[in-house]
Design a protein around this motif. Structure first.
Motif, short mmCIF file in Angstrom:
data_model
loop_
_atom_site.label_atom_id
_atom_site.label_comp_id
_atom_site.label_asym_id
_atom_site.label_seq_id
_atom_site.Cartn_x
_atom_site.Cartn_y
_atom_site.Cartn_z
N SER A 42 -28.46 -7.16 68.54
CA SER A 42 -29.24 -8.02 67.67
C SER A 42 -30.57 -8.26 68.40
CB SER A 42 -28.52 -9.35 67.43
OG SER A 42 -29.32 -10.23 66.66
N SER A 93 -34.58 -9.18 69.02
CA SER A 93 -35.66 -10.08 68.64
C SER A 93 -36.97 -9.54 69.21
CB SER A 93 -35.41 -11.50 69.17
OG SER A 93 -34.22 -12.04 68.63
N GLY A 153 -29.72 -9.51 72.39
CA GLY A 153 -29.20 -10.84 72.05
C GLY A 153 -29.06 -11.76 73.23
N ALA A 173 -29.19 -16.92 61.40
CA ALA A 173 -29.49 -15.82 62.33
C ALA A 173 -30.88 -15.99 62.93
CB ALA A 173 -29.38 -14.48 61.61
N ARG A 184 -32.34 -18.56 63.95
CA ARG A 184 -32.34 -19.47 65.08
C ARG A 184 -32.14 -18.75 66.41
NH1 ARG A 184 -28.63 -24.50 62.75
NH2 ARG A 184 -30.10 -25.16 61.10
N GLU A 185 -31.60 -17.55 66.37
CA GLU A 185 -31.36 -16.80 67.60
C GLU A 185 -32.65 -16.19 68.16
OE1 GLU A 185 -28.28 -13.95 66.98
OE2 GLU A 185 -26.97 -15.38 65.94
N ARG A 186 -33.76 -16.30 67.40
CA ARG A 186 -35.00 -15.70 67.87
C ARG A 186 -35.53 -16.36 69.13
NH1 ARG A 186 -40.48 -15.74 67.62
NH2 ARG A 186 -40.46 -17.93 66.99
N VAL A 239 -34.37 -16.44 71.89
CA VAL A 239 -34.08 -15.70 73.12
C VAL A 239 -35.33 -14.96 73.63
CG1 VAL A 239 -31.61 -15.44 72.65
CG2 VAL A 239 -33.21 -13.69 71.85
#
Length: 301
Positions: free
Chosen positions: A94, A96, A157, A252, A254-256, A258
């Motif tokens: 995943s 970013s 990720g 999903a 919100r995982e940016r 990282v």
């Protein structure tokens, strides 16, 4: 181990990957000592001439850094670590992407054009900054704030870099996306093609365009990019001809964070937070080395 240098565990992992000293000619300074010297300069942002004598002559530290940038040694080290991690399922696909603007010190100006003597090599003759065309090739842009470079990252990720691109500071994010995705390449331990395609791409509104969404969907990549306000207004104004709104997964997205955390970790190295290198390849090599250190610091299973 010096402060900020390689740990014993990290050295064990990369020592077999370094060039072998053939024993001919003058004795080589130990690789670990020299790498610690490169890391010291990367961490402090000091001039190469100020590298402490405990790491050996500064010319040796600098010249080996340059040699390994030119022959691909620095780039091969993180790739090898990623291959091992992907083989055991530790690479989270995943991905970013984002960019950050880096202020360029005045020492970063003045790189020579092709065929011109000097440069930032030891003993080179200093002169005024090169013209805008050459400066652009070296990833330098000029604005009211002075010289800047833009650092683009694609991270997995866990927030560890998979691809790095350097452009002039005034360059947009979206035009660099193709080069950024093209740089994602993780070979297999066994037979098979290298892994190059993320399962999901998370990015902010700067990457929102129909062309980008279409290319990613055609490649089988799930897109998590919010729609810009002007694009949404234009679509609604066109009515049925504007089409349906693009799918967007808020959870999903919100995982940016990282990739933002990765920038913060990389900028703990002062020679990355501020660019001092004249050549874009040298600055990129420093980012690659810092990225390797981030991976080596991750706990092993």
């Amino acid at each position: 181990m010096s402060r900020g240098g390689l740990t014993d565990a990290a050295w064990v992992r990369i020592e077999p990957l370094l060039p072998v000293v053939d024993g001919r000619g003058r004795p080589w300074r130990g690789h670990r000592q020299v790498i610690d010297g490169v890391l010291w300069r990367l961490r402090t942002g000091a001039p190469w001439r100020d590298v402490p004598a405990r790491y050996g002559p500064w010319q040796t530290v600098y010249e080996r850094f340059v040699r390994w940038e030119a022959d691909g040694t620095w780039a091969a080290l993180p790739e090898h670590v990623r291959v091992r991690e992907d083989a055991v399922g530790r690479v989270d696909w995943s991905v970013s992407v984002d960019s950050t603007v880096v202020r360029a010190h005045r020492h970063a100006a003045g790189a020579r054009g092709k065929g011109v003597a000097g440069g930032d090599e030891p003993g080179g003759v200093e002169r005024a900054a090169a013209g805008p065309t050459h400066a652009g090739r070296e990833g330098l842009g000029r604005s009211r704030g002075g010289l800047t470079t833009k650092l683009h990252l694609a991270v997995d990720g866990r927030g560890l870099p998979l691809s790095i691109v350097v452009t002039p500071g005034q360059a947009g994010d979206a035009p660099a996306l193709d080069a950024l995705l093209a740089g994602i390449r993780v070979p297999r331990l066994g037979p098979g093609r290298p892994r190059v395609r993320p399962t999901r791409l998370i990015a902010d509104r700067a990457y929102s365009s129909r062309a980008i969404r279409a290319r990613l969907r055609a490649a089988g990549v799930r897109v998590v990019i919010p729609e810009r306000a002007d694009q949404r207004a234009n679509r609604r104004r066109r009515g049925p001809a504007g089409g349906r709104p693009p799918a967007f997964d808020r959870e999903a997205y919100r995982e940016r964070n990282v990739v933002e955390r990765c920038f913060a970790r990389l900028k703990q190295f002062r020679a990355i937070a501020t660019r001092y290198d004249k050549l874009a390849a040298r600055y990129t090599a420093g980012v690659v080395l810092a990225s390797l250190i981030l991976r080596l610091r991750e706990p092993q299973p």
